[in-house]
Design a protein around this motif. Structure first.
Motif, PDB file in Angstrom:
ATOM      1  N   ASN A 163       0.840  -0.934   0.043  1.00  0.00           N
ATOM      2  CA  ASN A 163       0.049   0.117  -0.085  1.00  0.00           C
ATOM      3  C   ASN A 163       0.943   1.245  -0.057  1.00  0.00           C
ATOM      4  O   ASN A 163       0.543   2.079  -0.571  1.00  0.00           O
ATOM      5  CB  ASN A 163      -0.899  -0.186   1.191  1.00  0.00           C
ATOM      6  CG  ASN A 163      -1.890  -0.739   1.041  1.00  0.00           C
ATOM      7  OD1 ASN A 163      -2.472  -1.228  -0.055  1.00  0.00           O
ATOM      8  ND2 ASN A 163      -2.824  -1.241   2.028  1.00  0.00           N
ATOM      9  N   THR A 186       2.401   1.738  -3.557  1.00  0.00           N
ATOM     10  CA  THR A 186       1.407   2.281  -4.582  1.00  0.00           C
ATOM     11  C   THR A 186       0.941   3.575  -4.181  1.00  0.00           C
ATOM     12  O   THR A 186       0.033   4.127  -4.991  1.00  0.00           O
ATOM     13  CB  THR A 186       0.354   0.996  -4.557  1.00  0.00           C
ATOM     14  OG1 THR A 186      -0.229   0.958  -3.412  1.00  0.00           O
ATOM     15  CG2 THR A 186       0.840  -0.066  -5.340  1.00  0.00           C
ATOM     16  N   GLY A 187       1.260   4.086  -3.061  1.00  0.00           N
ATOM     17  CA  GLY A 187       0.848   5.459  -2.896  1.00  0.00           C
ATOM     18  C   GLY A 187      -0.538   5.607  -2.109  1.00  0.00           C
ATOM     19  O   GLY A 187      -1.232   6.548  -2.049  1.00  0.00           O
ATOM     20  N   TYR A 188      -0.967   4.263  -1.607  1.00  0.00           N
ATOM     21  CA  TYR A 188      -2.482   4.369  -0.929  1.00  0.00           C
ATOM     22  C   TYR A 188      -2.208   5.046   0.322  1.00  0.00           C
ATOM     23  O   TYR A 188      -3.312   5.848   0.879  1.00  0.00           O
ATOM     24  CB  TYR A 188      -3.051   2.820  -0.981  1.00  0.00           C
ATOM     25  CG  TYR A 188      -4.111   2.911  -0.271  1.00  0.00           C
ATOM     26  CD1 TYR A 188      -5.439   3.643  -0.774  1.00  0.00           C
ATOM     27  CD2 TYR A 188      -4.683   2.071   0.767  1.00  0.00           C
ATOM     28  CE1 TYR A 188      -6.705   3.634  -0.153  1.00  0.00           C
ATOM     29  CE2 TYR A 188      -5.919   2.093   1.362  1.00  0.00           C
ATOM     30  CZ  TYR A 188      -6.782   2.800   0.834  1.00  0.00           C
ATOM     31  OH  TYR A 188      -8.226   2.830   1.372  1.00  0.00           O
ATOM     32  N   LEU A 226       6.305  10.533  -2.834  1.00  0.00           N
ATOM     33  CA  LEU A 226       5.829  11.758  -2.169  1.00  0.00           C
ATOM     34  C   LEU A 226       5.772  13.213  -2.905  1.00  0.00           C
ATOM     35  O   LEU A 226       5.076  13.825  -3.071  1.00  0.00           O
ATOM     36  CB  LEU A 226       6.636  11.792  -0.626  1.00  0.00           C
ATOM     37  CG  LEU A 226       6.270  11.273   0.230  1.00  0.00           C
ATOM     38  CD1 LEU A 226       6.980  11.611   1.534  1.00  0.00           C
ATOM     39  CD2 LEU A 226       4.794  11.203   0.655  1.00  0.00           C
ATOM     40  N   GLU A 249       1.988  11.155  -8.996  1.00  0.00           N
ATOM     41  CA  GLU A 249       1.168  10.719 -10.066  1.00  0.00           C
ATOM     42  C   GLU A 249       2.156  10.169 -10.896  1.00  0.00           C
ATOM     43  O   GLU A 249       1.539   9.239 -11.704  1.00  0.00           O
ATOM     44  CB  GLU A 249       0.636  12.331 -10.906  1.00  0.00           C
ATOM     45  CG  GLU A 249      -0.809  12.428 -10.304  1.00  0.00           C
ATOM     46  CD  GLU A 249      -1.069  13.853  -9.837  1.00  0.00           C
ATOM     47  OE1 GLU A 249      -0.896  14.808 -10.822  1.00  0.00           O
ATOM     48  OE2 GLU A 249      -1.442  14.040  -8.658  1.00  0.00           O
ATOM     49  N   LYS A 266       2.369   6.685  -9.689  1.00  0.00           N
ATOM     50  CA  LYS A 266       1.099   5.805  -9.924  1.00  0.00           C
ATOM     51  C   LYS A 266       0.775   5.343 -11.274  1.00  0.00           C
ATOM     52  O   LYS A 266       0.124   4.528 -11.623  1.00  0.00           O
ATOM     53  CB  LYS A 266       0.018   6.713  -9.116  1.00  0.00           C
ATOM     54  CG  LYS A 266       0.011   6.730  -7.785  1.00  0.00           C
ATOM     55  CD  LYS A 266      -0.992   7.719  -7.292  1.00  0.00           C
ATOM     56  CE  LYS A 266      -0.972   7.839  -5.665  1.00  0.00           C
ATOM     57  NZ  LYS A 266      -1.815   9.141  -5.008  1.00  0.00           N
ATOM     58  N   SER A 267       1.263   6.403 -12.068  1.00  0.00           N
ATOM     59  CA  SER A 267       1.218   5.897 -13.493  1.00  0.00           C
ATOM     60  C   SER A 267       1.932   5.002 -13.981  1.00  0.00           C
ATOM     61  O   SER A 267       1.726   4.331 -15.140  1.00  0.00           O
ATOM     62  CB  SER A 267       1.161   7.130 -14.645  1.00  0.00           C
ATOM     63  OG  SER A 267       2.543   7.414 -14.504  1.00  0.00           O
ATOM     64  N   TYR A 317      -1.846  -2.018  -9.697  1.00  0.00           N
ATOM     65  CA  TYR A 317      -2.231  -2.484  -8.616  1.00  0.00           C
ATOM     66  C   TYR A 317      -3.068  -3.613  -8.171  1.00  0.00           C
ATOM     67  O   TYR A 317      -4.370  -3.055  -8.730  1.00  0.00           O
ATOM     68  CB  TYR A 317      -2.033  -1.462  -7.467  1.00  0.00           C
ATOM     69  CG  TYR A 317      -2.253  -1.977  -6.160  1.00  0.00           C
ATOM     70  CD1 TYR A 317      -1.521  -3.020  -5.438  1.00  0.00           C
ATOM     71  CD2 TYR A 317      -2.860  -1.115  -5.141  1.00  0.00           C
ATOM     72  CE1 TYR A 317      -1.483  -3.175  -4.234  1.00  0.00           C
ATOM     73  CE2 TYR A 317      -2.823  -1.258  -3.814  1.00  0.00           C
ATOM     74  CZ  TYR A 317      -2.395  -2.308  -3.249  1.00  0.00           C
ATOM     75  OH  TYR A 317      -2.207  -2.732  -1.905  1.00  0.00           O
ATOM     76  N   PHE A 336     -13.920   2.179 -17.368  1.00  0.00           N
ATOM     77  CA  PHE A 336     -13.334   3.039 -16.368  1.00  0.00           C
ATOM     78  C   PHE A 336     -12.096   3.359 -15.780  1.00  0.00           C
ATOM     79  O   PHE A 336     -11.534   4.516 -16.100  1.00  0.00           O
ATOM     80  CB  PHE A 336     -14.442   2.928 -15.260  1.00  0.00           C
ATOM     81  CG  PHE A 336     -14.383   3.719 -14.150  1.00  0.00           C
ATOM     82  CD1 PHE A 336     -14.330   5.078 -13.960  1.00  0.00           C
ATOM     83  CD2 PHE A 336     -13.839   3.407 -12.838  1.00  0.00           C
ATOM     84  CE1 PHE A 336     -14.258   6.045 -13.074  1.00  0.00           C
ATOM     85  CE2 PHE A 336     -13.624   4.140 -11.740  1.00  0.00           C
ATOM     86  CZ  PHE A 336     -13.833   5.440 -11.798  1.00  0.00           C
ATOM     87  N   VAL A 337     -11.578   2.086 -15.657  1.00  0.00           N
ATOM     88  CA  VAL A 337     -10.223   2.097 -15.022  1.00  0.00           C
ATOM     89  C   VAL A 337      -9.139   2.671 -16.062  1.00  0.00           C
ATOM     90  O   VAL A 337      -8.334   3.341 -15.744  1.00  0.00           O
ATOM     91  CB  VAL A 337      -9.703   0.662 -14.625  1.00  0.00           C
ATOM     92  CG1 VAL A 337      -8.181   0.616 -14.242  1.00  0.00           C
ATOM     93  CG2 VAL A 337     -10.631   0.023 -13.556  1.00  0.00           C
ATOM     94  N   GLU A 354      -9.879   4.655 -18.221  1.00  0.00           N
ATOM     95  CA  GLU A 354     -10.038   6.272 -18.421  1.00  0.00           C
ATOM     96  C   GLU A 354      -9.309   6.715 -17.109  1.00  0.00           C
ATOM     97  O   GLU A 354      -8.488   7.868 -17.448  1.00  0.00           O
ATOM     98  CB  GLU A 354     -11.493   6.419 -18.305  1.00  0.00           C
ATOM     99  CG  GLU A 354     -11.736   7.811 -19.038  1.00  0.00           C
ATOM    100  CD  GLU A 354     -13.295   8.084 -19.142  1.00  0.00           C
ATOM    101  OE1 GLU A 354     -14.293   7.053 -18.843  1.00  0.00           O
ATOM    102  OE2 GLU A 354     -13.581   9.273 -19.162  1.00  0.00           O
ATOM    103  N   ILE A 355      -9.272   6.287 -15.971  1.00  0.00           N
ATOM    104  CA  ILE A 355      -8.672   7.124 -14.873  1.00  0.00           C
ATOM    105  C   ILE A 355      -7.245   6.934 -14.852  1.00  0.00           C
ATOM    106  O   ILE A 355      -6.411   7.628 -14.296  1.00  0.00           O
ATOM    107  CB  ILE A 355      -9.302   6.668 -13.646  1.00  0.00           C
ATOM    108  CG1 ILE A 355      -8.864   5.382 -13.167  1.00  0.00           C
ATOM    109  CG2 ILE A 355     -10.569   6.936 -13.421  1.00  0.00           C
ATOM    110  CD1 ILE A 355      -9.336   4.751 -11.635  1.00  0.00           C
ATOM    111  N   LYS A 356      -6.678   5.677 -15.597  1.00  0.00           N
ATOM    112  CA  LYS A 356      -5.237   5.928 -15.763  1.00  0.00           C
ATOM    113  C   LYS A 356      -4.730   6.712 -17.001  1.00  0.00           C
ATOM    114  O   LYS A 356      -3.594   6.373 -17.087  1.00  0.00           O
ATOM    115  CB  LYS A 356      -4.938   4.136 -16.385  1.00  0.00           C
ATOM    116  CG  LYS A 356      -5.032   3.295 -15.056  1.00  0.00           C
ATOM    117  CD  LYS A 356      -4.593   1.807 -15.411  1.00  0.00           C
ATOM    118  CE  LYS A 356      -4.610   0.973 -14.310  1.00  0.00           C
ATOM    119  NZ  LYS A 356      -3.982  -0.229 -14.375  1.00  0.00           N
ATOM    120  N   ARG A 392      -7.591   2.480 -25.780  1.00  0.00           N
ATOM    121  CA  ARG A 392      -8.486   1.908 -24.903  1.00  0.00           C
ATOM    122  C   ARG A 392      -9.117   0.471 -25.099  1.00  0.00           C
ATOM    123  O   ARG A 392      -8.925  -0.515 -24.708  1.00  0.00           O
ATOM    124  CB  ARG A 392      -9.691   2.845 -24.300  1.00  0.00           C
ATOM    125  CG  ARG A 392      -9.062   3.579 -23.133  1.00  0.00           C
ATOM    126  CD  ARG A 392     -10.435   4.354 -22.655  1.00  0.00           C
ATOM    127  NE  ARG A 392     -10.248   5.683 -22.522  1.00  0.00           N
ATOM    128  CZ  ARG A 392     -11.092   6.500 -22.434  1.00  0.00           C
ATOM    129  NH1 ARG A 392     -12.466   6.113 -22.660  1.00  0.00           N
ATOM    130  NH2 ARG A 392     -10.781   7.816 -22.561  1.00  0.00           N
TER     131      ARG A 392
END
Lengths: 287, 315
Positions: free
Chosen positions: B45, B48-50, B66, B70, B73-74, B78, B97-98, B100-102, B109
């Protein structure tokens, strides 16, 4: 942001939530239009808008209770927060989705004044002003709901607390009437606020020096204000609660007065709660 | 590819991860091994920055989690412990959707979703609501979500949980394939899984890294002996004496009797000697039929006990 917005919009209308919101809103506003305008033959449409304010108490929780809570419960926030989206993207996407459903509903209610316009002359500018105010008021309420929703993973708690907070704001005008006035009570109240802020700072930093400094600065401000302008405390409690009175600012719109300060007030209010939501989510990662 | 330095995570007074440091090279498959609650998921976690670490730093592809969240995360796909799925979406809607948010381009896509679905074999359920899928399919949709957009790094938290044995083998092979051009971190509490898939294993216990090595080296370090479980039809004392006399046998332990007129025995012998033939011959000469013989694999508990006590002795 648009991905989240699109997804939330889809969820509103693939579940019952969107339809419940729209249905109740339209039925209630329809009843009021019939009673106020159609039966009595009155052209004063803004009276309808200001009468159905209370609708927000019940319908905003419906709209916002799921937004953040469900993500936490299903752990799907893990997907959103580990994606390249920023927290602002997520929060704004959700906020604008809720605002979008609300705006869509308001757009449908535009039929009412159009119907009324067949029977006589309407004050169009006044109605537009009323709508703008009503919309902004709703946006501010939705931001509160979104904030509450981000604080719990339970939809029911989210809905009930949102209802409670909105009820408090709705009753604020009445509560204000009964609040004490006078210098002494004003100073005591200011002291209580400083104490609360100090406690908050202490729980956040766990640093005695910082907490004591906060308390001293707060106390100093109270003292300075007392010597410079004592009259500030006379109505301090009333004014303090007045800052949160969303409905008071709506009265101008209802009378057709479109002034800048309440518009800025509503936008700032919404932004403040969105900001708190973002900070809250960000902070949770550090605990 | 991934550099983790002095990572510490505290929940109040509880230390979930204690000063963990490790490096994952490009194209490597790293396995996290440890019992439940050891801190595997917490480390993942954080990478992956959660959640954020209390101390220490994580760098992925040179970017700090930190400073450039972004960017990091890109680059990461995960799959958390619980696949983050929306029950009210169909598989296709969800993957769309996933992607798209990626932040993937619209043109890429459809093709990429197609690729992922074929790879994980969820093509046949693409129109179904996720809420109606079985646990195994949900896990696979979660995995498909992770590989969307072809991220350089894959972080998979217990990827084979909830799958049936056939699917487990499929997914393991898939992870191996993915490991050729991806950097993979996966966690597991199943030893064979880790040794079958991973290039390197990190054993983590109570938030501390207690060992980091290739699976082969690890099992070599752990034991220079092998164990056999026997069931012999004969009197206990005689059987123990006979077996103990075989050369290469270190220890013989009786496990009592589970079948009438037999005795269960565990034989520990040097690893480089195959003692199965001598055992068989010796017992048949004496007229005690051998009813069962099976090797005892090292369990995670064995490795654990060994590694943790070994470390304890060193310090």
């Amino acid at each position: 942001m648009f991905a989240v917005l699109k997804k939330e919009m889809k969820t509103y209308f693939s579940s019952l939530t969107g339809y419940i919101f729209m249905g109740f809103f339209l039925i209630l506003s329809g009843i009021f239009v019939s009673l106020y305008n159609l039966y009595t033959g009155s052209p004063d449409y803004n009276k309808v808008l200001s009468s159905i304010n209370f609708i927000f108490l019940f319908l905003v929780p419906v709209l916002t209770m799921r937004l953040m809570s469900e993500e936490q419960k299903q752990k799907t926030d893990q997907l959103l927060l580990t994606s390249p989206l920023s927290i602002w993207d997520i929060v704004l996407g959700k906020y604008f989705a809720a605002v979008g459903v609300f705006a869509l509903t308001l757009l449908i209610t535009c039929i009412y004044p159009i119907i009324l316009s067949f029977f006589g002359k309407l004050a169009v500018a006044k109605i537009i002003g009323g709508y703008i105010g009503f919309f902004l008021l709703g946006c501010a309420f939705i931001s509160i709901g979104l904030f509450v929703s981000s604080k719990t993973d339970n939809q029911v708690i989210s809905a009930v607390v949102t209802f409670g907070v909105l009820l408090f704001i709705w009753l604020l005008d009445a509560i204000q009437q009964g609040l004490p006035t006078g210098t002494v009570s004003g100073i005591i109240f200011a002291g209580a606020i400083v104490a609360i802020i100090t406690l908050f700072v202490h729980s956040a930093t766990k640093n005695r020096t910082v907490s004591i400094t906060t308390a001293i600065i707060g106390g100093a401000i109270i003292a300075i204000v007392y010597f410079v302008n004592q009259s500030v405390y006379d109505a301090f409690i009333i004014n303090f609660f007045g800052w949160f009175s969303l409905l008071q600012r709506y009265e101008g719109f209802a009378m057709g007065v479109l002034s800048l300060s309440p518009i800025i007030y509503y936008i700032t209010f919404s932004f403040a709660f969105l900001f708190l939501t973002v900070r809250g989510i960000d902070k949770r990662r550090w605990i | 590819m991934i550099q983790v330095e002095n990572l510490t995570k505290k929940y109040g007074d509880h230390v979930a991860v204690n000063n963990a440091s490790f490096v994952v090279e490009k194209g490597e498959i790293l396995g996290f091994l440890g019992p439940n609650g050891a801190g595997k998921s917490t480390v993942m976690n954080i990478i992956t920055g959660y959640i954020s670490a209390t101390e220490g730093s994580v760098k992925v592809d040179g970017y700090d989690i930190l400073d450039d969240p972004e960017e990091v995360k890109s680059r990461i796909g995960y799959l958390p412990e619980l696949p983050p799925l929306y029950g009210d979406m169909t598989v296709l809607e969800y993957l769309d959707f996933v992607s798209e948010i990626k932040g993937m381009d619209k043109e890429d896509r459809t093709e990429d979703i197609e690729r992922a679905m074929n790879l994980i074999r969820i093509d046949n359920v693409k129109e179904r609501l996720i809420r109606n899928l079985s646990k195994g399919y949900r896990q696979r949709v979660g995995l498909a979500q992770a590989i969307l957009g072809n991220p350089k790094v894959l972080v998979l938290d217990e990827p084979t949980v909830g799958l049936d044995p056939k699917q487990i083998i499929e997914i393991r092979n898939l992870i191996k394939d993915l490991g050729q051009d991806h950097t993979v971190i996966l966690s597991s509490h199943i030893l064979p899984e880790v040794s079958a898939v991973c290039d390197r294993v990190i054993i983590i216990d109570k938030g501390k890294i207690v060992a980091s090595d290739t699976p082969e080296n690890l099992s070599r370090r752990i034991g220079d002996s092998s164990k056999l479980m026997l069931r012999v039809a004969g009197p206990e004392k005689r059987v123990l004496k006979l077996l103990g006399d075989i050369s290469g046998v270190r220890q013989v332990n009786s496990q009592g009797s589970r079948e009438p007129d037999t005795v269960d025995v565990v034989v520990e012998a040097d690893k480089d000697i195959d003692i199965r033939k001598p055992i068989f011959n010796r017992l048949s000469e004496a007229g005690y039929p051998l009813m069962m013989m099976k090797p005892i694999d090292l369990t995670l508990e064995d490795i654990f006990l060994h590694v943790t006590t070994e470390e304890g002795e060193v310090s």
